[in-house]
Design a protein around this motif. Structure first.
Motif, PDB file in Angstrom:
ATOM      1  N   ILE A 181      32.951  43.259  42.700  1.00  0.00           N
ATOM      2  CA  ILE A 181      32.547  44.510  43.367  1.00  0.00           C
ATOM      3  C   ILE A 181      33.774  45.388  43.601  1.00  0.00           C
ATOM      4  N   LEU A 182      34.880  44.793  44.024  1.00  0.00           N
ATOM      5  CA  LEU A 182      36.113  45.563  44.211  1.00  0.00           C
ATOM      6  C   LEU A 182      36.608  46.130  42.881  1.00  0.00           C
ATOM      7  N   ARG A 183      36.458  45.363  41.804  1.00  0.00           N
ATOM      8  CA  ARG A 183      36.865  45.839  40.475  1.00  0.00           C
ATOM      9  C   ARG A 183      35.980  47.000  40.038  1.00  0.00           C
ATOM     10  N   GLN A 184      34.664  46.870  40.220  1.00  0.00           N
ATOM     11  CA  GLN A 184      33.742  47.946  39.850  1.00  0.00           C
ATOM     12  C   GLN A 184      34.046  49.227  40.626  1.00  0.00           C
ATOM     13  N   ALA A 185      34.485  49.068  41.872  1.00  0.00           N
ATOM     14  CA  ALA A 185      34.833  50.230  42.705  1.00  0.00           C
ATOM     15  C   ALA A 185      36.169  50.831  42.300  1.00  0.00           C
ATOM     16  N   GLY A 186      36.938  50.115  41.498  1.00  0.00           N
ATOM     17  CA  GLY A 186      38.235  50.615  41.060  1.00  0.00           C
ATOM     18  C   GLY A 186      39.371  50.283  42.010  1.00  0.00           C
ATOM     19  N   PHE A 187      39.100  49.471  43.035  1.00  0.00           N
ATOM     20  CA  PHE A 187      40.122  49.166  44.035  1.00  0.00           C
ATOM     21  C   PHE A 187      41.065  48.051  43.613  1.00  0.00           C
ATOM     22  N   ILE A 188      40.661  47.248  42.633  1.00  0.00           N
ATOM     23  CA  ILE A 188      41.557  46.231  42.090  1.00  0.00           C
ATOM     24  C   ILE A 188      41.472  46.256  40.566  1.00  0.00           C
ATOM     25  N   THR A 189      42.513  45.763  39.954  1.00  0.00           N
ATOM     26  CA  THR A 189      42.489  45.517  38.519  1.00  0.00           C
ATOM     27  C   THR A 189      42.492  44.010  38.326  1.00  0.00           C
ATOM     28  N   VAL A 190      41.873  43.572  37.256  1.00  0.00           N
ATOM     29  CA  VAL A 190      41.821  42.146  36.941  1.00  0.00           C
ATOM     30  C   VAL A 190      42.392  41.966  35.546  1.00  0.00           C
ATOM     31  N   ARG A 191      43.315  41.039  35.443  1.00  0.00           N
ATOM     32  CA  ARG A 191      43.926  40.783  34.144  1.00  0.00           C
ATOM     33  C   ARG A 191      43.903  39.283  33.887  1.00  0.00           C
ATOM     34  N   HIS A 217      45.165  35.886  31.975  1.00  0.00           N
ATOM     35  CA  HIS A 217      46.335  35.277  31.352  1.00  0.00           C
ATOM     36  C   HIS A 217      46.034  33.800  31.194  1.00  0.00           C
ATOM     37  N   GLN A 218      46.013  33.356  29.948  1.00  0.00           N
ATOM     38  CA  GLN A 218      45.592  31.999  29.612  1.00  0.00           C
ATOM     39  C   GLN A 218      44.190  31.771  30.173  1.00  0.00           C
ATOM     40  N   LYS A 219      43.995  30.775  31.017  1.00  0.00           N
ATOM     41  CA  LYS A 219      42.637  30.512  31.514  1.00  0.00           C
ATOM     42  C   LYS A 219      42.396  31.101  32.905  1.00  0.00           C
ATOM     43  N   TRP A 220      43.346  31.832  33.450  1.00  0.00           N
ATOM     44  CA  TRP A 220      43.223  32.366  34.804  1.00  0.00           C
ATOM     45  C   TRP A 220      43.043  33.879  34.797  1.00  0.00           C
ATOM     46  N   SER A 221      42.452  34.371  35.872  1.00  0.00           N
ATOM     47  CA  SER A 221      42.326  35.811  36.092  1.00  0.00           C
ATOM     48  C   SER A 221      43.117  36.176  37.339  1.00  0.00           C
ATOM     49  N   TYR A 222      43.851  37.271  37.246  1.00  0.00           N
ATOM     50  CA  TYR A 222      44.729  37.714  38.321  1.00  0.00           C
ATOM     51  C   TYR A 222      44.288  39.083  38.817  1.00  0.00           C
ATOM     52  N   CYS A 223      44.308  39.253  40.125  1.00  0.00           N
ATOM     53  CA  CYS A 223      43.849  40.488  40.761  1.00  0.00           C
ATOM     54  C   CYS A 223      45.001  41.199  41.454  1.00  0.00           C
ATOM     55  N   LYS A 224      44.981  42.514  41.336  1.00  0.00           N
ATOM     56  CA  LYS A 224      46.016  43.342  41.951  1.00  0.00           C
ATOM     57  C   LYS A 224      45.357  44.612  42.474  1.00  0.00           C
ATOM     58  N   ARG A 225      45.800  45.063  43.641  1.00  0.00           N
ATOM     59  CA  ARG A 225      45.282  46.317  44.207  1.00  0.00           C
ATOM     60  C   ARG A 225      45.658  47.495  43.324  1.00  0.00           C
ATOM     61  N   ASP A 226      44.751  48.462  43.245  1.00  0.00           N
ATOM     62  CA  ASP A 226      45.057  49.740  42.602  1.00  0.00           C
ATOM     63  C   ASP A 226      45.309  50.732  43.733  1.00  0.00           C
ATOM     64  N   GLU A 227      46.567  50.875  44.078  1.00  0.00           N
ATOM     65  CA  GLU A 227      46.953  51.692  45.233  1.00  0.00           C
ATOM     66  C   GLU A 227      46.516  53.148  45.082  1.00  0.00           C
ATOM     67  N   THR A 228      46.590  53.680  43.874  1.00  0.00           N
ATOM     68  CA  THR A 228      46.201  55.071  43.647  1.00  0.00           C
ATOM     69  C   THR A 228      44.715  55.258  43.938  1.00  0.00           C
ATOM     70  N   ALA A 229      43.884  54.366  43.445  1.00  0.00           N
ATOM     71  CA  ALA A 229      42.437  54.473  43.665  1.00  0.00           C
ATOM     72  C   ALA A 229      42.103  54.351  45.150  1.00  0.00           C
ATOM     73  N   ILE A 230      42.778  53.464  45.845  1.00  0.00           N
ATOM     74  CA  ILE A 230      42.538  53.292  47.277  1.00  0.00           C
ATOM     75  C   ILE A 230      42.929  54.558  48.037  1.00  0.00           C
ATOM     76  N   ARG A 231      44.109  55.112  47.732  1.00  0.00           N
ATOM     77  CA  ARG A 231      44.551  56.345  48.396  1.00  0.00           C
ATOM     78  C   ARG A 231      43.589  57.504  48.118  1.00  0.00           C
ATOM     79  N   GLU A 232      43.138  57.622  46.866  1.00  0.00           N
ATOM     80  CA  GLU A 232      42.214  58.703  46.513  1.00  0.00           C
ATOM     81  C   GLU A 232      40.892  58.559  47.268  1.00  0.00           C
ATOM     82  N   HIS A 233      40.408  57.327  47.404  1.00  0.00           N
ATOM     83  CA  HIS A 233      39.148  57.112  48.131  1.00  0.00           C
ATOM     84  C   HIS A 233      39.326  57.478  49.609  1.00  0.00           C
TER      85      HIS A 233
END
Length: 102
Positions: free
Chosen positions: A64-74, A76-92
């Motif tokens: 849900i956070l990814r769909q909202a654009g607040f995090i990115t998911v990447r 790597h191998q068998k794992w998924s890593y999440c990071k905040r999208d600071e620009t999207a959060i500030r814009e919201h």
């Protein structure tokens, strides 16, 4: 970005907690050995552990956070890593502020 999706994302205390934890990944996930949590993101498994919830529950909140654009998911191998999208959060937050002034 769809504002209703963003509002839904922010309407959950669990999702707000995830965003707060990801705001300071070194402090909360410094024990992550597979990648630098600040640069690369935080493994979904560690986020589920921090929330004390099952992996599928954490994954749903993160999606849900990814769909909202607040995090990115990447992947790597068998794992998924999440990071905040600071620009999207500030814009919201700026959009929300403008809406409240009307």
């Amino acid at each position: 970005m769809d504002k209703s999706t963003q509002i839904k994302a922010m309407a959950s205390e669990t999702r707000m907690l995830i965003l707060r934890l990801l705001a300071e990944p070194q402090n909360h996930f410094g024990h992550q050995w597979s990648a630098d949590p600040r640069e690369f993101g935080v493994c979904m498994t560690l986020i589920a552990e921090a929330l004390a919830v099952a992996q599928p529950t954490a994954s749903r909140h993160l999606d849900i956070l990814r769909q909202a654009g607040f995090i990115t998911v990447r992947k790597h191998q068998k794992w998924s890593y999440c990071k905040r999208d600071e620009t999207a959060i500030r814009e919201h937050l700026a959009w929300l502020g403008r809406q409240l002034l009307v």
